[in-house]
Motif scaffolding. Structure first.
Motif, short mmCIF file in Angstrom:
data_model
loop_
_atom_site.label_atom_id
_atom_site.label_comp_id
_atom_site.label_asym_id
_atom_site.label_seq_id
_atom_site.Cartn_x
_atom_site.Cartn_y
_atom_site.Cartn_z
N SER A 139 34.56 9.38 -103.24
CA SER A 139 34.63 10.71 -103.86
C SER A 139 36.05 11.26 -103.72
O SER A 139 36.69 11.09 -102.68
CB SER A 139 33.61 11.65 -103.22
OG SER A 139 33.96 11.94 -101.88
N PRO A 140 36.56 11.90 -104.78
CA PRO A 140 37.95 12.38 -104.75
C PRO A 140 38.20 13.39 -103.63
O PRO A 140 37.36 14.25 -103.37
CB PRO A 140 38.11 13.04 -106.12
CG PRO A 140 37.08 12.40 -106.99
CD PRO A 140 35.92 12.14 -106.07
N PHE A 141 39.31 13.24 -102.95
CA PHE A 141 39.68 14.20 -101.90
C PHE A 141 41.20 14.29 -101.82
O PHE A 141 41.91 13.35 -102.15
CB PHE A 141 39.10 13.79 -100.54
CG PHE A 141 39.64 12.48 -100.00
CD1 PHE A 141 39.12 11.26 -100.41
CD2 PHE A 141 40.68 12.48 -99.07
CE1 PHE A 141 39.61 10.06 -99.91
CE2 PHE A 141 41.18 11.29 -98.56
CZ PHE A 141 40.65 10.07 -98.99
N GLY A 142 41.68 15.45 -101.41
CA GLY A 142 43.12 15.63 -101.22
C GLY A 142 43.53 15.20 -99.83
O GLY A 142 44.46 14.42 -99.66
N ARG A 143 42.77 15.69 -98.84
CA ARG A 143 43.09 15.36 -97.45
C ARG A 143 41.80 15.03 -96.72
O ARG A 143 40.84 15.82 -96.77
CB ARG A 143 43.78 16.57 -96.82
CG ARG A 143 44.33 16.32 -95.45
CD ARG A 143 45.06 17.55 -94.94
NE ARG A 143 45.45 17.37 -93.57
CZ ARG A 143 45.74 18.36 -92.75
NH1 ARG A 143 45.69 19.61 -93.16
NH2 ARG A 143 46.10 18.12 -91.50
N ASP A 144 41.76 13.89 -96.06
CA ASP A 144 40.56 13.44 -95.34
C ASP A 144 40.18 14.50 -94.30
O ASP A 144 40.92 14.72 -93.34
CB ASP A 144 40.87 12.10 -94.68
CG ASP A 144 39.70 11.57 -93.86
OD1 ASP A 144 38.72 12.32 -93.66
OD2 ASP A 144 39.77 10.41 -93.41
N PRO A 145 39.03 15.14 -94.46
CA PRO A 145 38.67 16.24 -93.55
C PRO A 145 38.35 15.77 -92.14
O PRO A 145 38.41 16.56 -91.20
CB PRO A 145 37.43 16.85 -94.22
CG PRO A 145 36.83 15.75 -95.02
CD PRO A 145 37.98 14.89 -95.48
N ILE A 146 38.02 14.48 -91.99
CA ILE A 146 37.73 13.96 -90.65
C ILE A 146 39.05 13.76 -89.89
O ILE A 146 39.10 13.85 -88.67
CB ILE A 146 36.95 12.61 -90.75
CG1 ILE A 146 35.66 12.78 -91.56
CG2 ILE A 146 36.68 12.01 -89.38
CD1 ILE A 146 34.56 13.56 -90.90
N ALA A 147 40.10 13.48 -90.65
CA ALA A 147 41.40 13.19 -90.02
C ALA A 147 42.19 14.45 -89.66
O ALA A 147 43.21 14.38 -88.98
CB ALA A 147 42.23 12.30 -90.95
#
Lengths: 441, 521
Positions: free
Chosen positions: B147-155
Motif C-alpha cells: 500500500s502506498p506510503f510516504g514514510r514507514d510509520p513503524i520506522a
C-alpha cells in the motif's frame, strides 16, 4: 492443549534470565480454541487455532515499554526481552509508573475442567447436531455457534512474582428464525464445564421463542415495566461495571463524581435489594484471580444494599490519594432471589418481557445513558401472562435507573459467552424507557 | 468551526478511479526486506498435504501483524507498546465443507498436522451439510503489492511520536477549563503471503495509521463534563497522514470546542433537518448500507451474531433504498481506503462496483462461496481474515456515497437550510440486527437558522429508519467536499473478527428524529 504451570514457569524464567534491566515482567498466554459455526441449518465453518503469545514489559528510571510476540522458543523470547528493554530505555518518563509487585498470594480458583479441555471437533459436531435436530423438527431456520477453549495465563517478574491461571470455557448459542421471517428466538449458555451445557434444552428455548415471537404487534414506545432476562441485565450491567472507576470519579468526569468534588461512595445509588460483588473463586463462575499487573483480585462488594461501596483504583492513583488499590474485577455477581423468569412475569400486570439487547452503546457518560435494541423475543405481559409478541424497540436508558427502579429480582444465573463473566438475576424494572420502534426481526 | 478542515492528502479526497490500486513506489524494497518468503515452503507443504488428504481446495496464509502504539495522558506518556503476531492458517474445502487450522508455530511438522486436522474437521462438518459449498471460479493470481506510503510509520522513532503527542496534549491543556487530554497514535503493518491449491501466490503489505486526540472540559461546580475528539480518520497510509492531521496546531481548537460543548445550549428534540458532515456520515453509511448489502447476512449466515438484513437477494434491481439522488459504490481500490487491497484473501483481484444506483439496490458484497447464491459467476473479492488464526469470510469493502453532480459545498448546504442542525464527528452509534432503526450521535453540533450557523448545541443524537432516511436525502455535496472516514475495528463473525474499512462521502442533508440525550445533571 494450553501450557502447564511447570512449562509456563520455565518459559517465563527463561525470558527473565535474558533480562538485563532490573524491572522486567513477562506474561504468557497459551490457548487452544476450537469452534463449529452453523447457519442455514448446516455447518458453515469449523476451525481450531493454537496460540502462544508472550508479552514482555520492561522499565528503567521511570521509563517503560511493552512488546508482544507470538511463538515461544528461547531465541524469540530473548529477542522480545531485548526489544522491550531497548524501547523502555528510549521511552519518555512516565511519572505514573509503579514499581513491579513482589510475590503475591492469590485465591485458589478451580476453573479448568479436564473434560472441557479435551473437547475436539467430534464433540463440537455432536453438540451442533443435537441443536440442529431441534430446529429441523420445528421447521425453523437455525444458526449458531459452539466454541471451546483451553487457556492458561502466566505472569512473572524480576521482583519474584509468579502467577498462573488455567481455565476452560465451553459456550453454545443458537438463533432460530421462522420461515416466514417474522419470528426470531435466541438462547445461549456458557460454563467452564461442558457437563453444565444442555444443547437440546438450549435449542428448545431458542426454537420456542422463535415460534412465540411470530407476527409481532406494535407497542407504542414509552416508559413501561419490563422483565429483563439475565442476558438483558448483563448487557446493561456492563456499562455500570466500566464506570466503577475511582480516578475518573475524583477527576469529575464520571457518573460517580459528586457535584462540587469528591465521589459518590457511601451514597445510595439503588434500591436496598441491589448488591453487586466480585469474587474470582465463585464456584459458578470462577475467574482469573490476578489483574494484569499481578495484583490479586480480592472478593469485593461494590454496591451493598443499594449503597456504593467501592470504585476500582489503580496503584498509582491509590498512592497519590492515600487510598487502597483495587483492580477492576474479572467477573461480576449481582445478587437476586429465587424466582424464575416465569414467576417474575406472573407478578406483572402490564409490561414487556425482554430476551436480550443488541448493539448497546454508551450515549452519555455523564449519566451512563446507554442505547440499544431488544432482539430475538420481545413480548407483551398482561395480568401475569405473556400474551403476544411485540415488535422490537430501541431503549435509551441508564443502568443507574435500573438500580433505582428495580421491583423484583429472580434467580441469578451465569450469562454466556463473549463478555466478562457475569452471574445476574432476571429483573423486574419499572418505567424503563423505550424510545422508538424497530421493524427488525 | 469544523467545516474548513481536511486532514487528508488530496488523493484521499476523491472517489476511487476505476482502476487497479497503485502499489507503493518502495514495493521492491519492502518485499525484498520481508522475512515471510523464508516460510513459504512450509505454507506450500500445508496446501499440498491438504490436497493429498482429500481437500478439493486449500489455501494457506502466512500473516504477520505489527501494531505500534504510543499513548499520552495530559503531561506524560502513559503507554508504549509494540505487538507482533505471526503464524500460519490453513483453510480446506473437503467433501463440500470448510475446515480450518492455525498455529503460531510455523514449521514443517506443524504444517503437516494442520493439514491433517483441517481435513478431518472439514469431513466431520460435511456430515452436517445439506448442500456442498461450491466456489465460483477465479483465475490464478501471482503478484506483490504494497500500500502506498510516504514514510514507514513503524520506522518513525518513538521519541518523535511521543514529542508530537506531548506537544499536542500540552497545547490543549493550556486552554483554561481543559482538565484532561488523551492522545495516541497507532501504526499498523499487516503482511501476508497467500498460497492456494489453484496456483495463486500473492504477497502484500499494508500500512495503516490512526492518530487521535481527545480533550475533556470539566465544570466541577455543576458536576458536568464534555469531551471533544479530533475528527481525523484512520487511513491506509504512512506517517505523512499523521503529520497531515496537525495534532499540535489543532489541539487548542479541539480544546476550545470541548469547552464550547460544555457550555452549549441543550438541543430541542423533534423531527428536524440535519446536515451530516463526512466525519459523521461515513459511519451512518457503514451501518445502514455497508452491513445491509453483505450477502452472507442476507442469506442468514450471520443470524446468530451480527444479524441478517432488511434486504433480500430477490430485491436486487427492484428495491428502492433511497431516492434517485443516492448512489453507493463498493470498492477495494480507493486510495487511502482501509479495506483497499490488490487481491482479497481468496486471491480475487480488487474491484469497484455499484451497490445502489439512483436509489435502487443493484449489487452485493460477495466471496467465492457466496457469488453463486445470487447467480453471479465471479466473486466481488470481499474475503478477509483478520489474523493467521482466523478463517477468511465475507468482510466489508470500502462502501461510499457518490457525490452529487451540482458540486455543492458544505456552505451551500448550510445556506440552503432555514432551520436545522450541522453534525460532525463520530459519537455514539447503534443499529438493529436487520439495519432498519439506527441512532447516532456526533462530536460537534451547530444550530442552523436562516442559512447561518447560529450557536453550538449539546446532547444531540439523531434516529431514523434506513429507507426513510435515505429517501429524505435532498442535498448531497459535490466531489470537492468528498472525504474518507473509517474504522480499524468493524466487528463481525463468530469467533469475532475485526476488519478495517473506510467510507467516502460528501456532506448531505436529511430529515431525522433529533433526540436530547442530556442527563439530569
Amino acid at each position: 492443549m494450553s501450557i502447564s504451570k511447570q512449562a509456563a514457569r520455565s518459559l517465563t524464567q527463561a525470558a527473565l534470565k535474558a533480562a538485563t534491566l532490573k524491572d522486567v515482567s513477562v506474561r504468557v498466554t497459551s490457548s487452544a480454541r476450537g469452534y463449529l459455526r452453523f447457519s442455514q441449518n448446516q455447518a458453515a465453518a469449523s476451525g481450531e487455532a493454537e496460540r502462544l503469545e508472550v508479552e514482555v514489559s520492561a522499565s528503567v528510571d521511570g521509563r517503560s515499554a511493552s512488546v508482544r510476540g507470538s511463538g515461544g522458543d528461547r531465541e524469540a523470547l530473548a529477542r522480545l526481552v531485548a526489544q522491550a528493554e531497548e524501547l523502555a530505555r528510549i521511552a519518555p518518563v512516565d511519572p505514573e509508573l509503579m514499581p513491579p509487585l513482589g510475590p503475591q498470594t492469590y485465591a485458589q480458583v478451580d476453573a479448568r475442567d479436564r473434560a472441557s479441555a479435551a473437547i475436539g471437533a467430534d464433540a463440537r459436531a455432536e453438540l451442533a447436531g443435537k441443536m440442529l435436530r431441534v430446529a429441523n423438527k420445528a421447521r425453523l431456520d437455525a444458526a449458531g455457534m459452539i466454541e471451546s477453549a483451553d487457556v492458561a495465563v502466566a505472569l512473572a517478574n524480576t521482583a519474584g512474582l509468579f502467577a498462573y491461571h488455567a481455565s476452560t470455557e465451553v459456550s453454545a448459542s443458537m438463533t432460530c428464525r421462522t420461515r416466514d421471517g417474522t419470528g426470531s428466538g435466541w438462547a445461549s449458555a456458557a460454563s467452564h464445564r461442558i457437563a453444565d451445557l444442555d444443547p437440546t434444552a438450549l435449542a428448545t428455548r431458542a426454537a420456542d421463542k422463535a415460534t412465540l415471537s411470530q407476527n409481532p404487534e406494535e407497542l407504542t414506545p414509552g416508559r413501561v415495566t419490563v422483565v429483563l432476562e439475565p442476558a438483558a441485565v448483563a448487557d446493561l450491567l456492563a456499562f455500570l461495571g466500566f464506570a466503577l472507576d475511582r480516578r475518573s470519579a475524583d477527576e469529575g468526569r464520571s457518573a460517580f463524581s459528586r457535584a462540587g468534588g469528591g465521589t459518590r461512595i457511601g451514597e445510595a445509588i439503588g434500591q436496598s435489594s441491589i448488591t453487586l460483588r466480585s469474587n474470582p473463586a465463585e464456584p459458578l463462575c470462577p475467574s482469573i484471580p490476578f489483574a494484569g499487573d499481578g495484583q490479586p483480585h480480592p472478593a469485593t462488594t461494590w454496591i451493598d444494599g443499594g449503597v456504593l461501596k467501592a470504585l476500582a483504583c489503580s496503584r498509582y492513583w491509590a498512592k497519590r490519594e492515600g487510598l487502597s488499590p483495587l483492580p477492576r474485577p474479572a467477573s461480576f455477581l449481582l445478587s437476586g432471589g429465587s424466582a424464575s423468569v416465569d414467576e417474575l412475569v406472573q407478578g406483572v400486570d402490564r409490561g414487556v418481557l425482554v430476551t436480550r439487547f443488541w448493539y448497546n452503546r454508551m450515549l452519555e457518560p455523564q449519566t451512563i445513558l446507554a442505547t440499544g435494541l431488544t432482539r430475538d423475543g420481545t413480548f407483551l405481559i398482561e395480568q401475569g401472562k405473556v400474551v403476544r409478541a411485540i415488535k422490537n424497540m430501541r431503549y435509551n436508558e441508564s443502568p443507574l435507573t435500573l438500580l433505582k427502579n428495580v421491583l423484583a429480582l429472580g434467580r441469578p444465573e451465569r450469562v454466556g459467552g463473549g463478555r466478562q463473566t457475569v452471574v445476574v438475576p432476571p429483573m423486574v424494572v419499572a418505567d424503563f424507557n423505550f424510545s422508538s420502534l424497530s421493524d427488525a426481526v | 468551526m469544523p467545516r474548513g478542515r481536511a486532514w487528508a492528502a488530496p488523493e484521499f479526497r476523491r472517489p476511487a478511479a476505476n482502476a487497479a490500486p497503485q502499489s507503493a513506489i518502495q514495493t521492491a524494497d519492502v518485499i525484498a526486506g520481508s522475512r515471510l518468503p523464508a516460510d513459504e515452503p512450509i505454507a506450500r507443504l500445508a496446501v499440498e498435504a491438504a490436497v493429498k488428504a482429500g481437500a478439493s481446495y486449500a489455501d494457506a496464509r502466512l500473516v504477520l501483524w505489527r501494531r505500534d502504539r504510543v499513548s499520552v495522558r495530559d503531561d506524560h506518556v502513559s503507554g508504549v507498546g509494540a505487538n507482533e503476531e505471526y503464524g500460519l492458517g490453513l483453510r480446506v474445502l473437503v467433501d463440500g465443507a470448510w475446515g480450518f487450522a492455525a498455529s503460531s508455530t510455523v514449521d514443517r511438522k506443524v504444517a503437516a498436522r494442520l493439514a491433517k486436522d483441517a481435513v478431518a474437521m472439514g469431513r466431520r462438518s460435511a456430515a452436517l451439510r445439506r448442500q456442498p459449498i461450491v466456489l465460483a471460479p477465479a483465475p490464478a493470481m501471482v503478484g506483490e503489492w504494497v500500500s502506498p506510503f510516504g514514510r514507514d510509520p513503524i520506522a518513525v522513532p518513538l521519541q518523535e511520536k511521543a514529542d508530537m503527542l506531548l506537544a499536542a496534549a500540552q497545547a490543549a491543556l493550556r486552554v483554561p477549563g481543559i482538565r484532561n487530554v488523551d492522545a495516541s497514535v497507532l501504526a499498523v503493518r499487516e503482511e501476508k503471503i497467500l498460497i492456494t491449491s489453484e496456483g495463486s501466490r500473492t504477497h502484500q503489505v499494508f500500512f495503516r495509521v490512526m492518530p487521535s486526540l481527545t480533550a475533556t472540559a470539566i465544570d466541577r461546580r455543576r458536576g458536568r463534563f464534555a469531551s471533544r475528539d479530533h475528527e481525523v480518520a484512520p487511513m491506509l497510509a504512512g506517517w505523512e497522514h499523521v503529520e497531515g492531521a496537525r495534532l499540535v496546531e489543532e489541539a487548542p481548537v479541539i480544546a476550545q470546542e470541548a469547552l464550547q460543548k460544555l457550555h452549549a445550549a441543550a438541543v430541542e428534540p423533534g423531527l428536524k433537518t440535519v446536515i451530516l458532515a463526512p466525519s459523521n456520515l461515513w459511519l451512518t453509511i457503514h451501518e445502514s448500507i455497508g452491513h445491509s448489502t453483505e450477502l452472507d447476512r442476507a442469506l442468514g449466515m450471520e443470524a446468530n451474531f451480527a444479524g441478517t438484513s432488511f434486504i433480500k437477494p430477490s430485491d436486487t434491481g427492484k428495491l428502492r433504498i433511497g431516492n434517485d439522488k443516492v448512489s453507493f459504490f463498493a470498492d477495494r481500490t480507493q486510495a487511502g481506503g482501509l479495506a483497499t487491497t490488490a487481491w482479497d484473501d481468496e486471491a480475487v483481484a480488487a474491484q469497484r462496483w455499484p451497490l445502489v444506483k439512483d436509489g435502487v439496490l443493484v449489487g452485493w458484497q460477495t466471496t467465492r462461496e457466496l457469488a453463486g447464491a445470487i447467480g453471479e459467476e465471479a466473486s466481488r473479492g470481499c474475503a478477509y481474515a483478520d489474523s493467521y488464526a482466523s478463517v477468511a469470510f465475507q468482510r466489508m469493502p470500502n462502501v461510499s456515497l457518490q457525490p452529487g453532480p451540482e458540486g455543492y459545498t458544505t456552505e451551500d448546504l448550510i445556506n440552503a437550510t432555514d432551520d436545522g442542525i450541522l453534525i460532525s464527528g463520530r459519537g455514539s452509534w447503534s443499529i438493529d440486527q436487520q439495519r432498519y432503526n439506527f441512532q447516532f450521535s456526533g462530536q460537534a453540533f451547530w444550530e442552523i437558522k436562516k442559512g447561518r450557523l447560529r450557536r453550538p448545541l449539546r446532547d444531540v443524537a439523531y434516529q431514523a429508519n434506513t429507507v426513510e432516511f435515505w429517501n429524505s436525502c435532498d442535498m448531497i455535496g459535490g466531489e470537492g467536499s468528498y472525504r474518507l472516514g473509517g474504522s480499524f475495528s468493524d466487528g463481525k463473525g463468530e469467533p469475532g473478527q475485526s476488519n478495517a474499512v473506510s467510507h467516502g462521502c460528501p456532506p448531505a442533508r436529511f430529515r431525522a428524529n433529533v433526540l436530547n440525550i442530556g442527563g439530569a445533571k
